[in-house]
Design a protein around this motif. Structure first.
Motif, PDB file in Angstrom:
ATOM      1  N   LEU A  37       0.825  -1.214   0.000  1.00  0.00           N
ATOM      2  CA  LEU A  37       0.000   0.000   0.000  1.00  0.00           C
ATOM      3  C   LEU A  37       0.857   1.262   0.000  1.00  0.00           C
ATOM      4  O   LEU A  37       0.476   2.273  -0.598  1.00  0.00           O
ATOM      5  N   ALA A  97      -6.136   3.453  -0.194  1.00  0.00           N
ATOM      6  CA  ALA A  97      -4.898   2.878   0.339  1.00  0.00           C
ATOM      7  C   ALA A  97      -4.592   3.424   1.731  1.00  0.00           C
ATOM      8  O   ALA A  97      -4.187   2.670   2.629  1.00  0.00           O
ATOM      9  N   VAL A 128       1.490   1.822  -3.504  1.00  0.00           N
ATOM     10  CA  VAL A 128       0.273   2.335  -4.154  1.00  0.00           C
ATOM     11  C   VAL A 128       0.128   3.827  -3.874  1.00  0.00           C
ATOM     12  O   VAL A 128      -0.164   4.620  -4.786  1.00  0.00           O
TER      13      VAL A 128
END
Length: 110
Positions: free
Chosen positions: A59, A89, A62
């Motif tokens: 994450l 996220a 991301v």
């Protein structure tokens, strides 16, 4: 086998306890073998906690990618996708943090 230090709670994996606890310095007489059912839960919690940490690291990537997309500002549709994904996220990381905090309170962080 897993052994627990009765002084500080340190967990040691092996066929016998360590000569000295690496955390508190107690000798091996202060260690007891963890019952198999509890050892199985410790092993499972280690696995699940590792998955949470891997997901959190993913994450982070991301978030970094979405921030680059937002900064690129190609068009409103792209920025919207990147912004929504970034928010998702960030929220997911908060959920992971809360879940791991709960594991720690329940003694599932070993």
């Amino acid at each position: 086998m897993i052994f627990r230090c009765l002084v500080c709670g340190y967990l040691h994996d092996g066929n016998e306890p360590p000569a000295q606890c690496p955390k508190c310095g107690s000798d091996s007489s202060h260690f007891t073998e963890v019952p198999q059912d509890e050892a199985d839960k410790i092993i499972r919690s280690r696995f699940t906690n590792d998955l949470h940490l891997q997901l959190s690291a993913t994450l982070d990537n991301v978030i970094m990618i979405t921030e680059e997309g937002i900064s690129d500002d190609l068009d409103p549709g792209c920025v919207d996708v990147f912004s929504k994904t970034r928010n998702w996220a960030l929220e997911s990381k908060k959920m992971i943090t809360a879940e791991l905090a709960g594991h720690m309170k329940k003694g599932k962080w070993n």
